[in-house]
Design an enzyme around this catalytic site. Structure first.
Site, PDB file in Angstrom:
ATOM      1  N   LYS A  22      -9.133   3.858  -4.778  1.00 29.53           N
ATOM      2  CA  LYS A  22      -8.449   2.827  -5.226  1.00 29.53           C
ATOM      3  C   LYS A  22      -8.350   1.703  -4.579  1.00 29.53           C
ATOM      4  CE  LYS A  22      -3.808   2.855  -5.380  1.00 29.53           C
ATOM      5  NZ  LYS A  22      -3.247   1.542  -4.753  1.00 29.53           N
ATOM      6  N   ASN A  23      -7.893   1.977  -3.052  1.00 29.80           N
ATOM      7  CA  ASN A  23      -7.691   0.854  -2.288  1.00 29.80           C
ATOM      8  C   ASN A  23      -8.917   0.363  -1.655  1.00 29.80           C
ATOM      9  OD1 ASN A  23      -5.116   1.262  -2.793  1.00 29.80           O
ATOM     10  ND2 ASN A  23      -4.638   2.115  -0.762  1.00 29.80           N
ATOM     11  N   CYS A 116       9.726  -4.719  -4.533  1.00 29.96           N
ATOM     12  CA  CYS A 116       8.806  -3.667  -4.384  1.00 29.96           C
ATOM     13  C   CYS A 116       9.706  -2.701  -3.924  1.00 29.96           C
ATOM     14  CB  CYS A 116       7.603  -4.257  -3.626  1.00 29.96           C
ATOM     15  SG  CYS A 116       6.711  -2.647  -3.276  1.00 29.96           S
ATOM     16  N   ARG A 121       7.588  -6.027   1.963  1.00 31.97           N
ATOM     17  CA  ARG A 121       6.291  -6.305   1.855  1.00 31.97           C
ATOM     18  C   ARG A 121       5.748  -7.861   1.610  1.00 31.97           C
ATOM     19  NH1 ARG A 121       3.167  -1.728  -1.759  1.00 31.97           N
ATOM     20  NH2 ARG A 121       1.555  -2.082  -0.265  1.00 31.97           N
ATOM     21  N   ASP A 304       0.384   6.558   3.011  1.00 34.89           N
ATOM     22  CA  ASP A 304       0.005   6.998   1.603  1.00 34.89           C
ATOM     23  C   ASP A 304      -0.070   8.447   1.390  1.00 34.89           C
ATOM     24  OD1 ASP A 304       0.229   4.346   1.042  1.00 34.89           O
ATOM     25  OD2 ASP A 304      -1.975   4.154   0.817  1.00 34.89           O
ATOM     26  N   ARG A 396      -1.243   5.059 -11.783  1.00 33.19           N
ATOM     27  CA  ARG A 396      -1.858   3.624 -11.244  1.00 33.19           C
ATOM     28  C   ARG A 396      -2.832   4.091 -10.175  1.00 33.19           C
ATOM     29  NH1 ARG A 396       2.177   1.415  -7.473  1.00 33.19           N
ATOM     30  NH2 ARG A 396       0.442   0.777  -6.790  1.00 33.19           N
TER      31      ARG A 396
HETATM   32  C1  UD1 Z   1      -2.367  -1.331   1.673  1.00 30.20           C
HETATM   33  C2  UD1 Z   1      -2.435  -0.260   0.872  1.00 30.20           C
HETATM   34  C3  UD1 Z   1      -1.369   0.682   0.697  1.00 30.20           C
HETATM   35  C4  UD1 Z   1      -0.923   1.233   2.032  1.00 30.20           C
HETATM   36  C5  UD1 Z   1      -0.620   0.144   3.137  1.00 30.20           C
HETATM   37  C6  UD1 Z   1      -0.783   0.629   4.335  1.00 30.20           C
HETATM   38  C7  UD1 Z   1      -4.012  -1.443  -0.810  1.00 30.20           C
HETATM   39  C8  UD1 Z   1      -4.071  -1.929  -2.234  1.00 30.20           C
HETATM   40  N1  UD1 Z   1      -2.780  -0.960  -0.573  1.00 30.20           N
HETATM   41  O1  UD1 Z   1      -1.108  -2.319   1.382  1.00 30.20           O
HETATM   42  O2  UD1 Z   1      -1.475   1.854  -0.301  1.00 30.20           O
HETATM   43  O3  UD1 Z   1       0.153   2.114   1.860  1.00 30.20           O
HETATM   44  O4  UD1 Z   1      -1.884  -0.639   3.108  1.00 30.20           O
HETATM   45  O5  UD1 Z   1      -1.634   1.441   5.035  1.00 30.20           O
HETATM   46  O6  UD1 Z   1      -5.018  -1.319  -0.024  1.00 30.20           O
HETATM   47  N2  UD1 Z   1       3.351  -6.977   6.225  1.00 30.20           N
HETATM   48  C9  UD1 Z   1       4.224  -8.167   6.748  1.00 30.20           C
HETATM   49  N3  UD1 Z   1       3.437  -9.205   6.352  1.00 30.20           N
HETATM   50  C10 UD1 Z   1       2.203  -9.467   5.697  1.00 30.20           C
HETATM   51  C11 UD1 Z   1       1.482  -8.268   5.355  1.00 30.20           C
HETATM   52  C12 UD1 Z   1       2.248  -6.988   5.542  1.00 30.20           C
HETATM   53  O7  UD1 Z   1       5.002  -7.779   7.262  1.00 30.20           O
HETATM   54  O8  UD1 Z   1       2.014 -10.542   5.463  1.00 30.20           O
HETATM   55  C13 UD1 Z   1       4.011  -5.512   6.668  1.00 30.20           C
HETATM   56  C14 UD1 Z   1       4.430  -4.855   5.257  1.00 30.20           C
HETATM   57  O9  UD1 Z   1       5.591  -5.388   4.888  1.00 30.20           O
HETATM   58  C15 UD1 Z   1       4.352  -3.558   5.642  1.00 30.20           C
HETATM   59  C16 UD1 Z   1       3.296  -3.440   6.885  1.00 30.20           C
HETATM   60  O10 UD1 Z   1       3.005  -5.056   7.132  1.00 30.20           O
HETATM   61  O11 UD1 Z   1       5.616  -3.056   6.449  1.00 30.20           O
HETATM   62  C17 UD1 Z   1       1.807  -2.865   6.162  1.00 30.20           C
HETATM   63  O12 UD1 Z   1       1.500  -3.542   5.224  1.00 30.20           O
HETATM   64  P1  UD1 Z   1      -0.073  -3.753   4.798  1.00 30.20           P
HETATM   65  O13 UD1 Z   1      -1.141  -3.010   5.692  1.00 30.20           O
HETATM   66  O14 UD1 Z   1      -0.371  -5.077   4.645  1.00 30.20           O
HETATM   67  O15 UD1 Z   1      -0.130  -3.109   3.353  1.00 30.20           O
HETATM   68  P2  UD1 Z   1      -0.817  -3.333   1.960  1.00 30.20           P
HETATM   69  O16 UD1 Z   1      -2.072  -4.316   2.238  1.00 30.20           O
HETATM   70  O17 UD1 Z   1       0.278  -4.091   1.201  1.00 30.20           O
END
Ligand code: UD1
Length: 420
Positions: A22-23, A116, A121, A304, A396
């Site tokens: 999925k990711n 969320c 996030r 995850d 999902r």
């Molecule tokens: C992706 C995965 C999700 C997984 C996560 C961490 C997808 C579609 N989803 O989510 O399944 O759990 O990686 O491995 O690939 N953060 C910030 N600012 C930002 C972006 C992120 O502070 O601009 C923080 C988030 O709040 C969180 C952490 O960074 O605490 C990790 O988030 P991130 O790696 O961005 O996860 P996703 O890409 O949303």
């Protein structure tokens, strides 16, 4: 609303086929915006999140057809850069369209993320990257809007190796002028797959999988055919199903190097895991022992898999400690596991799990995707009957999980219409 009814206690056996990740697929679908040629994703997983993102692309006038197991994505007729807000708010991964829209059209307007259930996030790191490439970002009235006459490569340091920000900035930079160097980048296998996809389209990206990714902008990208990597989280979930039911199963269609941290921890708990080229056999019939785990960015232990392994820890004698470092609020499954008789205490970002003799079947909720998977696993091991509600969360990210589990011998049934 549908629900699962699970009668626990069955030993599992046989083989399970793992679907595409999925990711990996979500950023790949978004990346199709970068070229006016058609792209084909082979063996696409038909998951709710994938359907939502397809609708997001349709809302800006793309066409997505499913032919056999392939998805044919045509973005040649995109006529706006403001995807439907209702759809965007359904799924955070809709934000992965920002980078490609920025690269191809120099602008986007997108509804801001709503609440969320696994933490706040934010998307500040994504926006910081676009801004470093020359975009003018405005936030207001529930939207984030960006515009740039021309994107120009730059050096960007991510304060945290965010998966989504790394993907978005990579996609924004592929058509920018000059060179972008992304430091403290995330290195997840899904990011490596995206870089492979983009390079096949004609991009120039090196270093994906390390913490420094270099992207040299090119003029245009062409349409390609690509088969996404297998889902390491689905594989890990089935491995945990074997361990929690003290069974032996074969998991097919994997890339074992992507599963290193999961294999290491299940082995430390006492499972015997034999790897073949694209499959592994996991034997969880030994007596298992407690371990401590901390979630970390790849190649550390994946957040995850936290909920699923925690369900397993509940059934293992001794004290395990799980430390969640990626998300600040990812223990929603704990109260549901406790309803089943688990002994878990939360202290900030740590969960202390004392193994119990037996979990007991009862009615629980899937509070999010992976928490829902954890409920299924706990129910497979529990005494008696469990009822899992809100299973749309599970759909999902898992393709027909009940069919795959039934084939392994689990007693699980999807009830289509739910009477209260
Ligand atoms: C992706 C995965 C999700 C997984 C996560 C961490 C997808 C579609 N989803 O989510 O399944 O759990 O990686 O491995 O690939 N953060 C910030 N600012 C930002 C972006 C992120 O502070 O601009 C923080 C988030 O709040 C969180 C952490 O960074 O605490 C990790 O988030 P991130 O790696 O961005 O996860 P996703 O890409 O949303």
């Amino acid at each position: 609303m549908e629900k699962f009814i699970i009668r626990g206690g069955n030993e599992l056996s046989g083989e399970v086929e793992i679907s595409s990740a999925k990711n990996a697929v979500l950023p790949l679908i978004s990346a199709c915006i970068l070229s006016s040629d058609k792209c084909i994703l082979e063996n696409a997983p038909f998951l709710q999140d994938v359907f939502v993102l397809n609708d997001v692309l349709r809302s800006i006038n793309s066409s997505i057809e499913i032919k056999d197991n392939n998805m044919v994505i045509d973005t040649s007729r995109i006529n706006n850069t403001e995807p439907d807000g209702e759809l965007v708010r359904k799924m955070r991964a809709s934000f992965l369209t920002m980078g490609p829209m920025m690269a191809r059209y120099g602008k986007f307007k997108i509804s801001l993320p709503g609440g969320c259930n696994i933490g706040t996030r934010p998307i500040d790191l994504h926006l910081k990257g676009f801004s470093a490439l020359g975009a003018d970002i405005r936030i207001g009235h529930g939207y984030v809007e960006a515009r740039a006459k021309k994107l120009i490569g730059n050096k960007i340091y991510l304060d945290f190796p965010s998966v989504g920000a790394t993907e978005n900035i990579m996609m924004a930079a592929v058509l920018a002028e000059g060179e972008t160097v992304l430091e403290n980048a995330a290195g997840e296998p899904e990011i490596q797959d995206l870089a492979r996809f983009l390079n096949k389209m004609g991009a120039y990206i090196i270093g994906a999988g390390t913490d420094t990714i270099k992207i040299v902008g090119v003029k245009e990208l062409k349409g390609i055919k690509h088969r996404p990597i297998p889902d390491r989280i689905e594989a890990g979930t089935f491995m945990t199903a074997a361990a929690i039911t003290r069974s032996k199963i074969k998991v097919n269609g994997i890339i074992d190097s992507h599963l290193k941290p999961v294999i290491a921890k299940l082995t430390e708990m006492g499972c015997i895991i034999e790897k073949d080229q694209n499959s592994l056999v996991i034997d969880g019939r030994n007596s298992l022992k407690a371990v401590d785990i901390k979630t970390l960015p790849y190649p550390g232990f994946p957040t995850d898999m936290q909920a699923q392994i925690m369900a397993l820890m509940c059934t293992v004698k001794g004290t395990s400690i799980f430390t969640e470092t990626i998300f600040e609020n990812r223990f929603m499954h704990v109260s549901e596991l406790k309803r089943m008789g688990a002994n878990i205490k939360i202290d900030g970002r740590c969960a202390v799990i004392e193994g119990v003799e037996n979990l007991m079947g009862c009615r629980v909720n899937a509070t999010d995707l992976r928490a829902g998977a954890a409920m299924i696993l706990a129910a497979l091991a529990a005494e008696g009957v469990s009822e899992i509600r809100d299973i749309f969360h599970i759909d999902r990210g898992y393709y027909h999980i009940e069919r795959k589990l039934m084939k392994l011998g689990a007693n699980i049934e999807r009830i289509k219409k739910m009477e209260d």
